[in-house]
Design an enzyme around this catalytic site. Structure first.
Site, PDB file in Angstrom:
ATOM      1  N   ASP A  53      -3.907   2.943   6.610  1.00 37.68           N
ATOM      2  CA  ASP A  53      -3.051   3.870   5.877  1.00 37.68           C
ATOM      3  C   ASP A  53      -2.966   3.412   4.425  1.00 37.68           C
ATOM      4  O   ASP A  53      -3.606   2.424   4.057  1.00 37.68           O
ATOM      5  CB  ASP A  53      -1.646   3.931   6.510  1.00 37.68           C
ATOM      6  CG  ASP A  53      -0.878   2.626   6.339  1.00 37.68           C
ATOM      7  OD1 ASP A  53      -1.409   1.665   5.760  1.00 37.68           O
ATOM      8  OD2 ASP A  53       0.287   2.575   6.783  1.00 37.68           O
ATOM      9  N   ASP A  67       0.017   2.483   1.508  1.00 33.20           N
ATOM     10  CA  ASP A  67       1.458   2.219   1.379  1.00 33.20           C
ATOM     11  C   ASP A  67       1.851   2.134  -0.089  1.00 33.20           C
ATOM     12  O   ASP A  67       1.185   1.456  -0.871  1.00 33.20           O
ATOM     13  CB  ASP A  67       1.795   0.883   2.058  1.00 33.20           C
ATOM     14  CG  ASP A  67       1.213   0.768   3.475  1.00 33.20           C
ATOM     15  OD1 ASP A  67       1.769   1.416   4.369  1.00 33.20           O
ATOM     16  OD2 ASP A  67       0.213   0.053   3.661  1.00 33.20           O
ATOM     17  N   ASP A 103       2.405   5.935   3.670  1.00 28.62           N
ATOM     18  CA  ASP A 103       3.800   5.499   3.787  1.00 28.62           C
ATOM     19  C   ASP A 103       4.386   5.334   2.396  1.00 28.62           C
ATOM     20  O   ASP A 103       3.795   4.662   1.553  1.00 28.62           O
ATOM     21  CB  ASP A 103       3.902   4.157   4.516  1.00 28.62           C
ATOM     22  CG  ASP A 103       3.852   4.305   6.022  1.00 28.62           C
ATOM     23  OD1 ASP A 103       3.748   5.462   6.501  1.00 28.62           O
ATOM     24  OD2 ASP A 103       3.928   3.285   6.721  1.00 28.62           O
TER      25      ASP A 103
HETATM   26  N1  DCP Z   1       5.721  -4.290   7.384  1.00 26.87           N
HETATM   27  C1  DCP Z   1       6.411  -5.193   8.169  1.00 26.87           C
HETATM   28  N2  DCP Z   1       7.173  -4.754   9.201  1.00 26.87           N
HETATM   29  C2  DCP Z   1       7.254  -3.446   9.481  1.00 26.87           C
HETATM   30  C3  DCP Z   1       6.557  -2.518   8.714  1.00 26.87           C
HETATM   31  C4  DCP Z   1       5.778  -2.982   7.670  1.00 26.87           C
HETATM   32  O1  DCP Z   1       6.347  -6.389   7.935  1.00 26.87           O
HETATM   33  N3  DCP Z   1       8.013  -3.053  10.515  1.00 26.87           N
HETATM   34  C5  DCP Z   1       4.925  -4.749   6.234  1.00 26.87           C
HETATM   35  C6  DCP Z   1       3.772  -5.640   6.563  1.00 26.87           C
HETATM   36  C7  DCP Z   1       2.569  -4.810   6.337  1.00 26.87           C
HETATM   37  C8  DCP Z   1       3.020  -3.766   5.353  1.00 26.87           C
HETATM   38  O2  DCP Z   1       4.393  -3.615   5.569  1.00 26.87           O
HETATM   39  O3  DCP Z   1       1.512  -5.552   5.814  1.00 26.87           O
HETATM   40  C9  DCP Z   1       2.298  -2.482   5.511  1.00 26.87           C
HETATM   41  O4  DCP Z   1       2.171  -2.132   6.877  1.00 26.87           O
HETATM   42  P1  DCP Z   1       0.805  -1.626   7.476  1.00 26.87           P
HETATM   43  O5  DCP Z   1       1.021  -1.424   8.924  1.00 26.87           O
HETATM   44  O6  DCP Z   1       0.297  -0.495   6.686  1.00 26.87           O
HETATM   45  O7  DCP Z   1      -0.151  -2.907   7.323  1.00 26.87           O
HETATM   46  P2  DCP Z   1      -1.313  -3.224   6.308  1.00 26.87           P
HETATM   47  O8  DCP Z   1      -1.228  -2.343   5.115  1.00 26.87           O
HETATM   48  O9  DCP Z   1      -1.237  -4.679   6.086  1.00 26.87           O
HETATM   49  O10 DCP Z   1      -2.607  -2.925   7.162  1.00 26.87           O
HETATM   50  P3  DCP Z   1      -3.588  -1.658   7.118  1.00 26.87           P
HETATM   51  O11 DCP Z   1      -4.667  -2.049   6.178  1.00 26.87           O
HETATM   52  O12 DCP Z   1      -4.086  -1.518   8.512  1.00 26.87           O
HETATM   53  O13 DCP Z   1      -2.817  -0.478   6.663  1.00 26.87           O
HETATM   54 MG    MG Z   2      -1.222  -0.261   5.259  1.00 27.78          MG
END
Ligand code: DCP
Ligand code: MG
Length: 396
Positions: free
Chosen positions: A204, A206, A320
């Site tokens: 996604d 963010d 997000d």
């Molecule tokens: N996050 C967290 N706890 C949550 C929601 C989010 O710690 N309940 C934080 C950690 C994540 C960031 O927000 O790194 C963004 O969430 P993502 O699920 O989008 O994770 P990433 O961006 O790291 O991975 P991807 O590349 O798969 O989107």
């Molecule tokens: Mg992400």
């Protein structure tokens, strides 16, 4: 002759937030295996086991070169009996029998397919599997009631299960930026999540949004969502008060600012016009990118060499949005940059080593009974007694 440098034991600190973990991983075979077992545990709602495998994988990600023998792992933290067995199996036999059988198992395959639907978590997937639903066809045939998120997730299943590229993220960033400054001049937006850590793809995109004057961000999210909706950019959206603090790990709670902190889960409609906009800005005016929800873009199809003819001229992308008051911005930035394990380890470090509670809103010092302020990530690391780790080295 034995090459001593190859068998010398590795050494790494025990918390992931004490380590520098870049995207350069010398042990992908091992970490992929452990991550799969972590994922399987999480999908089976065995969170403890999931975290144990994630921590083990993260230790291997931090090693400066490939593991050549089990003796090198002596003394490393977070490598439990189970993880060591998996690693040994791979080093000796080229593969782990447990990982291979998990991958092949009907249950794992079904959990993957069903939780691949946006809005479907492990619990829902498990219930469906017990009702004999293992794939999308069976889901459509037996027709359990789907909520709005799940309906949208099913509708855009293929798009949402395709990795999002950095250029797609940047194209969406331009749109969101434009929306942000239109609805609240002076507000600004930062790319967070995996792309801030330098990842080339993500599941996604963010974004974190704030305004330099405290309080001006109140009410921003609904305006932003309306703007995006009116321009045809949103295929789905659900705005919530942030629920991060209600999660198992988030104890710190600055009472008054809570309801200003909002999150929007959305499915963004990224058209060819926006994609191209980032690469060839000069075509923007010619092609009238000002009306992005234009349905008549189909005519452009043949120009896109990357998609087979007949493919729709847009793709769905999970986006997000998070809005934070400026007083909490550093905490939000740190909390939403990830990785998830890095975040978890920061909170564990804060609690266990410093008697502090860290969340994406604040840092509370239990010994001094007070909140510790910070206007930058660097200050938060300093409060925690940690060396600063830049985003590109938080890929634990
Ligand atoms: N996050 C967290 N706890 C949550 C929601 C989010 O710690 N309940 C934080 C950690 C994540 C960031 O927000 O790194 C963004 O969430 P993502 O699920 O989008 O994770 P990433 O961006 O790291 O991975 P991807 O590349 O798969 O989107
Ligand atoms: Mg992400």
């Amino acid at each position: 002759l034995v090459n001593l440098s190859e068998v010398a034991a590795f050494s790494v600190p025990s918390y992931a937030c004490q380590r520098r973990t870049t995207l350069e991983n010398h042990n992908t075979v091992l970490t992929d295996a452990l991550s799969l077992l972590a994922e399987n545990a999480e999908l089976s709602e065995e969170d403890g086991r999931g975290v144990a495998f994630r921590r083990a994988a993260a230790v291997l990600k931090a090693l400066p070169k490939p593991v050549a023998s089990m003796t090198q792992l002596r003394g490393l933290p977070c490598l439990g009996e189970h993880s060591l067995r998996v690693i040994k199996d791979i080093l000796e036999n080229g593969a782990s029998s447990e990982v291979e059988s998990t991958k092949q198992s009907e249950r794992y395959k079904a959990l993957k397919v069903l939780t691949g639907i946006f809005g479907v978590g492990a619990r829902t997937a498990d219930r469906w599997i017990r009702d004999g639903i293992h794939n999308l066809r069976q889901l459509q045939d037996s027709g359990p009631t789907l909520n709005r998120a799940q309906q949208a997730g099913l509708e855009h299943y293929d798009d949402l299960n395709q990795p999002v590229s950095k250029s797609d993220a940047d194209a969406i960033g331009e749109v969101v930026e434009k929306a942000v400054v239109s609805v609240l001049p002076g507000a600004h937006m930062t790319l967070i999540g995996g792309f801030r850590r330098g990842k080339l793809t993500g599941h996604d995109v963010d974004f974190l949004i704030t305004h330099p004057e405290e309080g001006r961000e109140v009410g921003l999210m609904p305006k932003l969502v309306s703007w995006l909706e009116s321009q045809g950019f949103l295929l789905y959206q659900k705005t919530t008060r942030n629920s991060y603090l209600e999660s198992k790990d988030g104890p710190a709670r600055p009472a008054s600012n809570m309801d200003r902190f909002e999150r929007c889960f959305s499915i963004f409609k990224l058209t060819k016009e926006e994609k191209r906009g980032t690469k060839h800005p000069e075509t923007l005016t010619e092609n009238g990118a000002q009306t992005p929800d234009n349905g008549g873009l189909d005519l452009d199809l043949d120009l896109d060499q990357t998609k087979p003819a007949g493919h729709k001229p847009w793709r769905a992308v999970r986006v997000d949005l998070v809005v934070s008051p400026i007083s909490q911005f550093a905490f939000a930035l740190l909390g939403w940059t990830g990785s998830k394990l890095f975040e978890r380890e920061l909170r564990r470090w804060a609690g266990h080593e410093k008697s502090m509670s860290l969340s994406s809103h604040a840092l509370y010092d239990n010994r001094q009974s007070k909140y510790l302020r910070a206007t930058s990530e660097e200050e938060i690391f300093a409060h925690l007694g940690l060396e600063f780790v830049p985003p590109s080295e938080r890929n634990a």
